[in-house]
Motif scaffolding. Structure first.
Motif, PDB file in Angstrom:
ATOM      1  N   UNK A 376       0.833  -1.203   0.000  1.00 40.84           N
ATOM      2  CA  UNK A 376       0.000   0.000   0.000  1.00 40.84           C
ATOM      3  C   UNK A 376       0.870   1.256   0.000  1.00 40.84           C
ATOM      4  N   UNK A 377       0.384   2.265  -0.702  1.00 41.90           N
ATOM      5  CA  UNK A 377       1.001   3.593  -0.705  1.00 41.90           C
ATOM      6  C   UNK A 377      -0.055   4.588  -0.267  1.00 41.90           C
ATOM      7  N   UNK A 378       0.195   5.289   0.829  1.00 43.41           N
ATOM      8  CA  UNK A 378      -0.782   6.223   1.405  1.00 43.41           C
ATOM      9  C   UNK A 378      -2.152   5.563   1.583  1.00 43.41           C
ATOM     10  N   UNK A 379      -2.120   4.304   2.031  1.00 42.59           N
ATOM     11  CA  UNK A 379      -3.344   3.577   2.321  1.00 42.59           C
ATOM     12  C   UNK A 379      -4.048   2.985   1.123  1.00 42.59           C
ATOM     13  N   UNK A 380      -3.446   3.100  -0.078  1.00 47.34           N
ATOM     14  CA  UNK A 380      -4.065   2.609  -1.304  1.00 47.34           C
ATOM     15  C   UNK A 380      -3.287   1.398  -1.828  1.00 47.34           C
ATOM     16  N   UNK A 381      -3.987   0.324  -2.128  1.00 46.47           N
ATOM     17  CA  UNK A 381      -3.376  -0.898  -2.641  1.00 46.47           C
ATOM     18  C   UNK A 381      -2.840  -0.679  -4.057  1.00 46.47           C
ATOM     19  N   UNK A 382      -1.584  -1.090  -4.292  1.00 45.61           N
ATOM     20  CA  UNK A 382      -1.042  -0.962  -5.645  1.00 45.61           C
ATOM     21  C   UNK A 382      -0.361  -2.231  -6.148  1.00 45.61           C
ATOM     22  N   UNK A 383      -0.122  -3.229  -5.276  1.00 43.07           N
ATOM     23  CA  UNK A 383       0.579  -4.420  -5.750  1.00 43.07           C
ATOM     24  C   UNK A 383       0.281  -5.595  -4.824  1.00 43.07           C
ATOM     25  N   UNK A 384       0.022  -6.775  -5.411  1.00 48.06           N
ATOM     26  CA  UNK A 384      -0.204  -8.002  -4.667  1.00 48.06           C
ATOM     27  C   UNK A 384       0.707  -9.098  -5.190  1.00 48.06           C
ATOM     28  N   UNK A 385       1.304  -9.860  -4.273  1.00 48.59           N
ATOM     29  CA  UNK A 385       2.151 -11.000  -4.617  1.00 48.59           C
ATOM     30  C   UNK A 385       1.695 -12.227  -3.841  1.00 48.59           C
ATOM     31  N   UNK A 386       1.851 -13.406  -4.445  1.00 50.06           N
ATOM     32  CA  UNK A 386       1.634 -14.642  -3.716  1.00 50.06           C
ATOM     33  C   UNK A 386       2.738 -14.814  -2.672  1.00 50.06           C
ATOM     34  N   UNK A 387       2.387 -15.354  -1.520  1.00 48.82           N
ATOM     35  CA  UNK A 387       3.375 -15.684  -0.490  1.00 48.82           C
ATOM     36  C   UNK A 387       3.732 -17.159  -0.620  1.00 48.82           C
ATOM     37  N   UNK A 388       4.943 -17.400  -1.129  1.00 49.56           N
ATOM     38  CA  UNK A 388       5.416 -18.769  -1.295  1.00 49.56           C
ATOM     39  C   UNK A 388       6.595 -19.093  -0.387  1.00 49.56           C
ATOM     40  N   UNK A 389       6.992 -18.143   0.483  1.00 49.04           N
ATOM     41  CA  UNK A 389       8.244 -18.357   1.198  1.00 49.04           C
ATOM     42  C   UNK A 389       8.248 -17.858   2.636  1.00 49.04           C
ATOM     43  N   UNK A 390       7.509 -16.801   2.978  1.00 48.35           N
ATOM     44  CA  UNK A 390       7.630 -16.153   4.290  1.00 48.35           C
ATOM     45  C   UNK A 390       6.503 -16.579   5.222  1.00 48.35           C
ATOM     46  N   UNK A 391       6.792 -17.554   6.089  1.00 47.99           N
ATOM     47  CA  UNK A 391       5.782 -18.081   6.993  1.00 47.99           C
ATOM     48  C   UNK A 391       6.227 -18.044   8.456  1.00 47.99           C
ATOM     49  N   UNK A 392       7.406 -17.528   8.722  1.00 52.15           N
ATOM     50  CA  UNK A 392       7.920 -17.453  10.090  1.00 52.15           C
ATOM     51  C   UNK A 392       8.028 -15.993  10.512  1.00 52.15           C
ATOM     52  N   UNK A 393       8.178 -15.766  11.827  1.00 52.08           N
ATOM     53  CA  UNK A 393       8.275 -14.403  12.334  1.00 52.08           C
ATOM     54  C   UNK A 393       9.564 -13.742  11.868  1.00 52.08           C
ATOM     55  N   UNK A 394       9.492 -12.411  11.714  1.00 47.59           N
ATOM     56  CA  UNK A 394      10.604 -11.645  11.167  1.00 47.59           C
ATOM     57  C   UNK A 394      10.939 -10.458  12.068  1.00 47.59           C
ATOM     58  N   UNK A 395      12.136  -9.941  11.876  1.00 43.74           N
ATOM     59  CA  UNK A 395      12.572  -8.707  12.529  1.00 43.74           C
ATOM     60  C   UNK A 395      12.277  -7.531  11.616  1.00 43.74           C
ATOM     61  N   UNK A 396      11.771  -6.450  12.169  1.00 44.00           N
ATOM     62  CA  UNK A 396      11.468  -5.244  11.396  1.00 44.00           C
ATOM     63  C   UNK A 396      12.673  -4.315  11.428  1.00 44.00           C
ATOM     64  N   UNK A 397      13.031  -3.774  10.271  1.00 43.60           N
ATOM     65  CA  UNK A 397      14.216  -2.922  10.157  1.00 43.60           C
ATOM     66  C   UNK A 397      13.902  -1.626   9.418  1.00 43.60           C
ATOM     67  N   UNK A 398      14.609  -0.558   9.797  1.00 45.88           N
ATOM     68  CA  UNK A 398      14.751   0.659   9.000  1.00 45.88           C
ATOM     69  C   UNK A 398      16.237   0.844   8.742  1.00 45.88           C
ATOM     70  N   UNK A 399      16.601   1.168   7.512  1.00 47.27           N
ATOM     71  CA  UNK A 399      18.023   1.370   7.232  1.00 47.27           C
ATOM     72  C   UNK A 399      18.215   2.378   6.113  1.00 47.27           C
TER      73      UNK A 399
END
Length: 432
Positions: A376-399
């Motif tokens: 989403x960009x500014x609350x508006x949907x613009x792209x959808x992808x199938x999830x074929x790989x990410x099923x475990x918890x993740x760390x959130x980063x800014x860099x």
């Protein structure tokens, strides 16, 4: 004296000659309001975690960690340190400095959460560092490692490049394979989005020029995609739109028998040819090399009189919820002609004049579940992808990173003292 970013870019790109606007009747108009296919319905979500960065700087360490050392990634020119991550005035600043430290010539800042996150909706409001060459990232990575049977995945909500490029990607770092050249690679799905802009550039000259050579040059961070580049003879009845077929009264010198075309090359991962830039077909496109300076050069044996220059660029999505949105729109260019002695600038363009994400706050969001990633960009949907790989918890980063090979544009002193500025980050879970 240090030049502002836009002025620095103008100096970098421009050649000596006419004032860029002196001979232009019609400048390319690129701005339009973005409207996604669907707004995020926040009534279905409840806030589960947030950081508003409205506290003293030392409190950042209660929930976040920093790299504090050199960066091993060969594409990154900056080491990253806690001192470059500063909380002030209700925001987190990840600062870029031109200083040698940790064996690298630049320093920047990055932080990642001490906790991990699972499925939900994630959103952050931030500004880019206002300079080319910077990578402004809001992403996920399994800093804590992955359990047996799980895959190491990376989710890039946005690896933003100044002035207004959004990069989304999902990497599968577990299932690697070896290419014929011996390089080890992995599956990913990187897309460069330019959601604020249009593809057509229409440069009409008040006074025609006569020349044997004309060229377009660009420091666009990614490949440029040009469907059709036209060098039109003067017309007393006007010109059709760049996105329209040529009318009978319009002479396009790019199609002349004595035209010699040269470019900086072709991106080898897409079906493209240099000649697609001037084949009189709007459904084919030349895709340049990905890194470094880009150019398209036309030369003729006999001088041609030119009254207008047109081109169509970018990649229009033709399917899915991103249908009708543009990717890979050009971020900057200079168009010049040769007067027999020197190159003379006709016009220049800077996408920061359309939308500058270094000056403007925007929100970047990801809805993640076991089936899909929705961006989403500014609350508006613009792209959808199938999830074929990410099923475990993740760390959130800014860099914030400074990238080599002009992956994010030219690296100049304009980067010094800029910062990625994060106003807040929030995590929502679906209401039961």
């Amino acid at each position: 004296m240090k030049l502002p970013t836009n002025a620095a870019l103008a100096v970098l790109l421009a050649s000596s000659g006419l004032n860029a606007c002196a001979n232009i009747q019609e400048k390319p108009q690129q701005s339009h309001a973005f409207k996604g296919t669907k707004s995020i319905d926040m009534s279905k979500w409840e806030l589960a975690w947030q950081d508003e960065f409205n506290y003293a700087d030392e409190q950042l360490d209660e929930n976040w960690l920093s790299q504090n050392g050199p960066t091993e990634n060969p594409w990154v020119l900056s080491s990253r340190w806690r001192e470059n991550a500063q909380v002030k005035d209700g925001a987190l600043y990840l600062k870029a400095k031109k200083e040698s430290r940790g064996g690298q010539d630049w320093t920047t800042g990055n932080v990642w959460t001490k906790r991990t996150f699972g499925y939900g909706y994630f959103e952050a409001r931030f500004k880019y560092a206002e300079a080319y060459g910077t990578n402004n990232s809001f992403w996920f990575w399994p800093k804590q490692g992955v359990k047996d049977g799980q895959k190491a995945c990376e989710i890039d909500i946005n690896e933003g490049h100044f002035p207004n490029i959004i990069n989304t990607n999902v990497h599968n770092w577990t299932d690697t394979y070896t290419l014929p050249n011996g390089r080890v690679s992995h599956d990913d799905d990187q897309k460069h989005w330019t959601l604020l802009g249009k593809p057509d550039h229409n440069i009409i000259l008040k006074k025609p020029v006569k020349t044997n050579k004309i060229r377009l040059t660009s420091h666009n961070p990614a490949s440029i995609h040009i469907a059709e580049f036209r060098a039109l003879a003067p017309s007393s009845t006007g010109y059709s739109a760049p996105t329209a077929e040529l009318t009978d009264n319009m002479l396009n010198h790019a199609l002349a028998a004595d035209t010699k075309l040269t470019t900086n090359g072709v991106f080898n991962k897409l079906p493209s040819k240099e000649t697609f830039a001037i084949d009189n077909k709007l459904d084919t496109r030349w895709v340049s090399e990905k890194h470094g300076k880009k150019w398209l050069h036309l030369e003729w044996n006999t001088a041609k009189e030119i009254g207008a220059i047109q081109f169509v660029n970018g990649w229009l999505q033709e399917y899915g919820d991103s249908k009708g949105f543009y990717r890979n729109l050009i971020g900057d260019y200079v168009i010049e002609y040769h007067n027999g002695t020197d190159w003379v600038e006709l016009t220049s363009y800077n996408a920061a004049d359309v939308a500058n994400f270094g000056e403007q706050y925007h929100t970047y969001g990801l809805e993640w579940d076991e089936n899909y990633f929705k961006f989403y960009f500014d609350g508006e949907l613009y792209h959808t992808m199938r999830n074929d790989v990410c099923f475990s918890e993740q760390t959130l980063l800014f860099s914030l990173a400074i990238l080599k090979a002009e992956i994010a544009g030219p690296v100049t002193d304009a980067i010094d003292d800029t910062a990625m500025q994060i106003d807040w980050v929030r995590y929502y879970q679906r209401k039961p």
